[in-house]
Scaffold this motif. Sequence first.
Motif, mmCIF file in Angstrom:
data_model
loop_
_atom_site.group_PDB
_atom_site.id
_atom_site.type_symbol
_atom_site.label_atom_id
_atom_site.label_comp_id
_atom_site.label_asym_id
_atom_site.label_seq_id
_atom_site.Cartn_x
_atom_site.Cartn_y
_atom_site.Cartn_z
ATOM 1 N N VAL A 201 27.754 51.846 27.587
ATOM 2 C CA VAL A 201 28.342 50.482 26.978
ATOM 3 C C VAL A 201 28.978 49.908 27.838
ATOM 4 N N VAL A 202 30.179 50.397 28.296
ATOM 5 C CA VAL A 202 31.203 49.660 28.601
ATOM 6 C C VAL A 202 31.206 49.579 30.325
ATOM 7 N N ILE A 203 31.031 50.800 31.027
ATOM 8 C CA ILE A 203 30.799 50.514 32.407
ATOM 9 C C ILE A 203 30.035 49.676 32.754
ATOM 10 N N PRO A 204 28.444 49.674 32.376
ATOM 11 C CA PRO A 204 27.685 48.651 32.898
ATOM 12 C C PRO A 204 28.039 47.077 32.626
ATOM 13 N N GLN A 205 28.594 46.866 31.507
ATOM 14 C CA GLN A 205 28.936 45.755 31.371
ATOM 15 C C GLN A 205 30.273 45.180 32.212
ATOM 16 N N GLY A 206 31.211 46.200 32.262
ATOM 17 C CA GLY A 206 32.422 46.094 33.128
ATOM 18 C C GLY A 206 31.948 45.833 34.669
ATOM 19 N N VAL A 207 30.966 46.522 35.176
ATOM 20 C CA VAL A 207 30.589 46.435 36.538
ATOM 21 C C VAL A 207 29.768 44.873 36.809
ATOM 22 N N ARG A 208 28.973 44.524 35.731
ATOM 23 C CA ARG A 208 28.407 43.116 35.744
ATOM 24 C C ARG A 208 29.416 41.932 35.761
ATOM 25 N N LYS A 209 30.640 42.265 35.305
ATOM 26 C CA LYS A 209 31.802 41.020 35.403
ATOM 27 C C LYS A 209 32.397 41.128 36.600
ATOM 28 N N VAL A 210 32.510 42.056 37.462
ATOM 29 C CA VAL A 210 33.396 42.439 38.614
ATOM 30 C C VAL A 210 32.474 42.576 40.063
ATOM 31 N N VAL A 211 31.149 42.199 39.951
ATOM 32 C CA VAL A 211 30.254 42.352 41.111
ATOM 33 C C VAL A 211 30.665 41.839 42.010
ATOM 34 N N PRO A 212 30.983 40.104 42.044
ATOM 35 C CA PRO A 212 31.553 39.631 43.132
ATOM 36 C C PRO A 212 32.843 40.387 44.009
ATOM 37 N N ALA A 213 33.760 40.760 42.786
ATOM 38 C CA ALA A 213 35.104 41.366 43.460
ATOM 39 C C ALA A 213 34.639 42.674 44.224
ATOM 40 N N LEU A 214 33.586 43.254 43.839
ATOM 41 C CA LEU A 214 33.232 44.596 44.534
ATOM 42 C C LEU A 214 32.724 44.325 45.702
ATOM 43 N N MET A 215 31.931 43.298 45.841
ATOM 44 C CA MET A 215 31.130 42.976 46.883
ATOM 45 C C MET A 215 32.156 42.558 48.131
ATOM 46 N N ASN A 216 33.130 41.604 47.497
ATOM 47 C CA ASN A 216 34.241 41.182 48.465
ATOM 48 C C ASN A 216 34.903 42.613 49.231
ATOM 49 N N ASP A 217 35.176 43.536 48.332
ATOM 50 C CA ASP A 217 35.939 44.819 48.820
ATOM 51 C C ASP A 217 34.988 45.442 49.811
ATOM 52 N N PHE A 218 33.552 45.520 49.674
ATOM 53 C CA PHE A 218 33.011 45.889 50.517
ATOM 54 C C PHE A 218 32.677 45.249 51.904
#
Length: 288
Positions: A201-218
């Motif tokens: 429940v939590v991690i899949p929804q949380g990842v969708r919310k921060v995908v742009p930030a994660l991609m910027n880190d990449f």
Amino acid sequence: MSTPTSTPSWRPSELELSRRNVRRRATGRSVLIGIVSTIAFAAIVGALIVNTPGWESVKASFFNFEVGAASVPSILVGLWLNIQVLFISAIGVAIFGTLLAVTRSLRGPVFFPLRAAATIYTDLFRGMPLLIVLYLVGFGLPALDIFPRMPAMFWGTIALILTYSAYVAEVLRAGMEAVHPSQRMAARSLGLSHAKTLRIVVIPQGVRKVVPALMNDFVSMQKDVGLISILGAVDAVRAAQIQVAQSYNFTPYVIAALLFVAMSWPMIRLTDWLTARLAKREQIGGVV
């Protein structure tokens, strides 16, 4: 026997058609103005640079076609090493960063030592420059004589994982905390354990919310992977440095920079597109 009458197909009204035409003309005019202004700006900047007193010297030192063409093969070989390190580091950061984020989200006093250790770790490596981490890991750990002899590529990968896991962990934790508490309570009321609630429940929804930030880190990691050259790894940057030392010309650095830009550009454009898409879905009330 009566035949069924066919219903007329829907078509927009004349007013709607006129509005679409106006918007289409306005969009075309805006695109044309943007192209013309960009060309004009580039021409002005180019003319100013070319007419500077030291342009000929800079051109010979940084934009020598013969030197650049001769350095491309060795820089490409080094870039392949950067790509390998980036691939392994991305996997390691995804795993270790997720573990850190989950550790910091644990509840209960019994988990306080783990939460404290994860907090100290993230604070330490978020505040420490990657260059210093590379020195400490690449030269400090081998000096302990408790590890077998490993190539510089290995230690550079470890340093990247240690540093970027701290950034990714905080981004993931922010996304997990952005999930409404009712989602957790609903999952627990259905009989899910804390671990399953996080995983399903939590991690899949949380990842969708921060995908742009994660991609910027990449994207940032794609650039910083070139710093492993300070450990002696012959990557693209180190290969360019060798070519500069042989030719006394800085063009190989420009070639290496362009190759890094070409490697990062698809992810940068994908990040911008995804950010705009998620913002649009939020504005229209879609589920993000």
